[in-house]
Design a protein around this motif. Structure first.
Motif, PDB file in Angstrom:
ATOM      1  N   GLN A   1       0.850  -1.182   0.000  1.00  0.00           N
ATOM      2  CA  GLN A   1       0.000   0.000   0.000  1.00  0.00           C
ATOM      3  C   GLN A   1       0.887   1.232   0.000  1.00  0.00           C
ATOM      4  N   PRO A   2       0.432   2.308  -0.636  1.00  0.00           N
ATOM      5  CA  PRO A   2       1.249   3.524  -0.688  1.00  0.00           C
ATOM      6  C   PRO A   2       1.351   4.183   0.686  1.00  0.00           C
ATOM      7  N   ILE A   3       2.429   4.905   0.877  1.00  0.00           N
ATOM      8  CA  ILE A   3       2.607   5.718   2.078  1.00  0.00           C
ATOM      9  C   ILE A   3       1.908   7.044   1.783  1.00  0.00           C
ATOM     10  N   GLU A   4       0.839   7.313   2.479  1.00  0.00           N
ATOM     11  CA  GLU A   4       0.071   8.529   2.212  1.00  0.00           C
ATOM     12  C   GLU A   4       0.173   9.551   3.329  1.00  0.00           C
ATOM     13  N   SER A   5       0.629   9.133   4.494  1.00  0.00           N
ATOM     14  CA  SER A   5       0.720  10.017   5.647  1.00  0.00           C
ATOM     15  C   SER A   5       2.148  10.517   5.813  1.00  0.00           C
ATOM     16  N   GLY A   6       2.286  11.810   5.987  1.00  0.00           N
ATOM     17  CA  GLY A   6       3.612  12.374   6.233  1.00  0.00           C
ATOM     18  C   GLY A   6       4.234  11.848   7.516  1.00  0.00           C
ATOM     19  N   SER A   7       3.404  11.618   8.532  1.00  0.00           N
ATOM     20  CA  SER A   7       3.940  11.112   9.798  1.00  0.00           C
ATOM     21  C   SER A   7       4.426   9.664   9.641  1.00  0.00           C
ATOM     22  N   GLU A   8       3.714   8.859   8.846  1.00  0.00           N
ATOM     23  CA  GLU A   8       4.159   7.484   8.599  1.00  0.00           C
ATOM     24  C   GLU A   8       5.471   7.486   7.820  1.00  0.00           C
ATOM     25  N   ALA A   9       5.562   8.330   6.809  1.00  0.00           N
ATOM     26  CA  ALA A   9       6.792   8.434   6.023  1.00  0.00           C
ATOM     27  C   ALA A   9       7.960   8.845   6.918  1.00  0.00           C
ATOM     28  N   HIS A  10       7.724   9.807   7.786  1.00  0.00           N
ATOM     29  CA  HIS A  10       8.757  10.287   8.698  1.00  0.00           C
ATOM     30  C   HIS A  10       9.211   9.162   9.632  1.00  0.00           C
ATOM     31  N   GLN A  11       8.264   8.417  10.181  1.00  0.00           N
ATOM     32  CA  GLN A  11       8.579   7.309  11.091  1.00  0.00           C
ATOM     33  C   GLN A  11       9.416   6.240  10.389  1.00  0.00           C
ATOM     34  N   LEU A  12       9.023   5.870   9.170  1.00  0.00           N
ATOM     35  CA  LEU A  12       9.749   4.835   8.429  1.00  0.00           C
ATOM     36  C   LEU A  12      11.154   5.300   8.051  1.00  0.00           C
ATOM     37  N   ALA A  13      11.272   6.550   7.608  1.00  0.00           N
ATOM     38  CA  ALA A  13      12.583   7.092   7.240  1.00  0.00           C
ATOM     39  C   ALA A  13      13.498   7.155   8.461  1.00  0.00           C
ATOM     40  N   ASN A  14      12.958   7.559   9.607  1.00  0.00           N
ATOM     41  CA  ASN A  14      13.764   7.622  10.833  1.00  0.00           C
ATOM     42  C   ASN A  14      14.232   6.238  11.266  1.00  0.00           C
ATOM     43  N   GLU A  15      13.344   5.240  11.174  1.00  0.00           N
ATOM     44  CA  GLU A  15      13.742   3.880  11.563  1.00  0.00           C
ATOM     45  C   GLU A  15      14.847   3.375  10.638  1.00  0.00           C
ATOM     46  N   LEU A  16      14.721   3.633   9.347  1.00  0.00           N
ATOM     47  CA  LEU A  16      15.775   3.209   8.421  1.00  0.00           C
ATOM     48  C   LEU A  16      17.101   3.874   8.784  1.00  0.00           C
ATOM     49  N   ARG A  17      17.089   5.162   9.080  1.00  0.00           N
ATOM     50  CA  ARG A  17      18.326   5.858   9.465  1.00  0.00           C
ATOM     51  C   ARG A  17      18.947   5.242  10.716  1.00  0.00           C
ATOM     52  N   ARG A  18      18.129   4.849  11.679  1.00  0.00           N
ATOM     53  CA  ARG A  18      18.661   4.217  12.898  1.00  0.00           C
ATOM     54  C   ARG A  18      19.314   2.874  12.595  1.00  0.00           C
ATOM     55  N   GLU A  19      18.741   2.121  11.649  1.00  0.00           N
ATOM     56  CA  GLU A  19      19.212   0.750  11.378  1.00  0.00           C
ATOM     57  C   GLU A  19      20.422   0.678  10.458  1.00  0.00           C
ATOM     58  N   ILE A  20      20.609   1.651   9.594  1.00  0.00           N
ATOM     59  CA  ILE A  20      21.665   1.587   8.576  1.00  0.00           C
ATOM     60  C   ILE A  20      23.043   1.869   9.178  1.00  0.00           C
ATOM     61  N   ALA A  21      23.937   0.910   9.037  1.00  0.00           N
ATOM     62  CA  ALA A  21      25.331   1.079   9.468  1.00  0.00           C
ATOM     63  C   ALA A  21      26.122   1.751   8.343  1.00  0.00           C
ATOM     64  N   PRO A  22      27.233   2.402   8.673  1.00  0.00           N
ATOM     65  CA  PRO A  22      28.034   3.062   7.637  1.00  0.00           C
ATOM     66  C   PRO A  22      28.474   2.123   6.501  1.00  0.00           C
ATOM     67  N   ALA A  23      28.628   0.826   6.783  1.00  0.00           N
ATOM     68  CA  ALA A  23      29.083  -0.126   5.763  1.00  0.00           C
ATOM     69  C   ALA A  23      27.933  -0.705   4.935  1.00  0.00           C
ATOM     70  N   HIS A  24      26.689  -0.338   5.234  1.00  0.00           N
ATOM     71  CA  HIS A  24      25.534  -0.887   4.517  1.00  0.00           C
ATOM     72  C   HIS A  24      25.464  -0.296   3.112  1.00  0.00           C
ATOM     73  N   SER A  25      24.972  -1.069   2.156  1.00  0.00           N
ATOM     74  CA  SER A  25      24.890  -0.611   0.760  1.00  0.00           C
ATOM     75  C   SER A  25      23.973   0.604   0.586  1.00  0.00           C
ATOM     76  N   LEU A  26      23.068   0.854   1.524  1.00  0.00           N
ATOM     77  CA  LEU A  26      22.173   2.005   1.423  1.00  0.00           C
ATOM     78  C   LEU A  26      22.710   3.239   2.154  1.00  0.00           C
ATOM     79  N   ALA A  27      23.807   3.089   2.878  1.00  0.00           N
ATOM     80  CA  ALA A  27      24.369   4.206   3.644  1.00  0.00           C
ATOM     81  C   ALA A  27      24.706   5.365   2.712  1.00  0.00           C
ATOM     82  N   GLY A  28      24.335   6.547   3.121  1.00  0.00           N
ATOM     83  CA  GLY A  28      24.662   7.742   2.347  1.00  0.00           C
ATOM     84  C   GLY A  28      23.668   8.083   1.255  1.00  0.00           C
TER      85      GLY A  28
END
Length: 106
Positions: A14-41
Motif C-alpha cells: 500500500q502507498p505511504i500517504e501520511s507524512g507522519s508514517e513516512a517520517h517514522q519509516l525514514a527515521n527507523e531506516l536511518r537508525r538501522e543503517i550502518a556506515p558499511a551498509h549498501s544504502l548508507a549515504g
C-alpha cells in the motif's frame, strides 16, 4: 520519482500517504543503517509498505529512479550488515516485474 506520481500498488503493498508514517519509516531506516551498509549515504524516501510484514519500498532520490525494498527490523538501533536486508531495483517497473520473486519476507 516525483512526489505525487500515481502508482498502483497491488496488495499486500500500500502507498505511504501520511507524512507522519513516512517520517517514522525514514527515521527507523536511518537508525538501522550502518556506515558499511549498501544504502548508507543514499537519500531514501518511503513510498510504499507491505501490510503483512516489515518490508518498505523506498525511492532512491539521486536522479536514477532506483527503488530499494528494505526489510526493517524495528530494533531501533544500528544493525550489522546485511541487515536491514535490502534489494535495489533499477526502477519501479523493474521492481514490479520482480514482484513474484519478492512477495516473501526477507
Amino acid at each position: 520519482m516525483r512526489s505525487g506520481q500515481n502508482i498502483d500498488f497491488v496488495p499486500p503493498w500500500q502507498p505511504i500517504e501520511s507524512g507522519s508514517e513516512a517520517h517514522q519509516l525514514a527515521n527507523e531506516l536511518r537508525r538501522e543503517i550502518a556506515p558499511a551498509h549498501s544504502l548508507a549515504g543514499l537519500s531514501l524516501r518511503p513510498i510504499a509498505r507491505r501490510v503483512d510484514c516489515d518490508d518498505v519500498l523506498f525511492a532512491v532520490e539521486d536522479g536514477t529512479n532506483r527503488v530499494a525494498e528494505v526489510h526493517l527490523t524495528w530494533r531501533g538501533a544500528q544493525e550489522i550488515p546485511p541487515w536491514p536486508m535490502s534489494i535495489i531495483h533499477d526502477d519501479l517497473a523493474a521492481w514490479s516485474r520482480d514482484a513474484d520473486s519478492h512477495r516473501r519476507s526477507f
